[in-house]
Design a protein around this motif. Structure first.
Motif, PDB file in Angstrom:
ATOM      1  N   ASP A  95      -0.595 -20.832  41.256  1.00 21.41           N
ATOM      2  CA  ASP A  95      -0.855 -20.513  42.664  1.00 21.41           C
ATOM      3  C   ASP A  95      -0.832 -19.011  42.928  1.00 21.41           C
ATOM      4  O   ASP A  95      -1.389 -18.550  43.915  1.00 21.41           O
ATOM      5  CB  ASP A  95       0.185 -21.199  43.562  1.00 21.41           C
ATOM      6  CG  ASP A  95       0.094 -22.709  43.509  1.00 21.41           C
ATOM      7  OD1 ASP A  95      -0.970 -23.254  43.152  1.00 21.41           O
ATOM      8  OD2 ASP A  95       1.117 -23.370  43.816  1.00 21.41           O
ATOM      9  N   ASP A  96      -0.191 -18.233  42.044  1.00 20.64           N
ATOM     10  CA  ASP A  96      -0.099 -16.781  42.246  1.00 20.64           C
ATOM     11  C   ASP A  96      -1.203 -15.997  41.544  1.00 20.64           C
ATOM     12  O   ASP A  96      -1.862 -15.168  42.145  1.00 20.64           O
ATOM     13  CB  ASP A  96       1.258 -16.260  41.770  1.00 20.64           C
ATOM     14  CG  ASP A  96       2.403 -16.685  42.672  1.00 20.64           C
ATOM     15  OD1 ASP A  96       2.139 -17.127  43.815  1.00 20.64           O
ATOM     16  OD2 ASP A  96       3.561 -16.598  42.234  1.00 20.64           O
TER      17      ASP A  96
ATOM     18  N   SER B  76      -0.089 -25.707  40.633  1.00 15.64           N
ATOM     19  CA  SER B  76      -0.799 -26.841  41.223  1.00 15.64           C
ATOM     20  C   SER B  76      -1.605 -27.498  40.113  1.00 15.64           C
ATOM     21  O   SER B  76      -1.812 -26.896  39.059  1.00 15.64           O
ATOM     22  CB  SER B  76      -1.762 -26.371  42.314  1.00 15.64           C
ATOM     23  OG  SER B  76      -1.072 -25.734  43.349  1.00 15.64           O
TER      24      SER B  76
END
Length: 107
Positions: free
Chosen positions: A18-19, A39
């Motif tokens: 996600d980053d 995710s």
């Protein structure tokens, strides 16, 4: 969405950070690149063959899927490096679950 072929659901899951947006196959709780949260999404069912090997128990292919991950699976012996492939799932008599199977993708 944490179930895949190893749990009996015929699909491969792609982990996505996600980053940093790094993508990989084989589940982890954190990103191996930046330790960010993860995710999952279902992998594309097509790609390009990197290599094929065969032996007494059949053929195995390494394929780069279009969504940026590399998978290994049983395959159609007609597959050759560089050819397009489609990811499906098949169970042999001695398989407890359907396993990844790569076959020639029609153009």
């Amino acid at each position: 969405m944490n179930s895949d072929w190893t749990d009996g659901t015929p699909r491969v899951l792609v982990s996505v950070c996600d980053d940093c947006a790094h993508r990989w196959y084989l589940r982890r709780d954190r990103c191996p690149r930046c330790a960010g949260p993860v995710s999952t999404t279902v992998a594309a069912a097509r790609g390009v063959v990197v290599g094929v090997t065969s032996g007494e128990r059949g053929a195995i292919a390494l394929v780069d899927l279009v969504d940026g991950i590399r998978v290994l699976g049983r395959c159609d012996p007609a597959l050759e490096a560089g050819s397009p492939a489609r990811l499906t799932f098949r169970a042999e008599a001695d398989d407890p679950v359907a396993v990844p199977f790569l076959e020639v993708e029609s153009p």
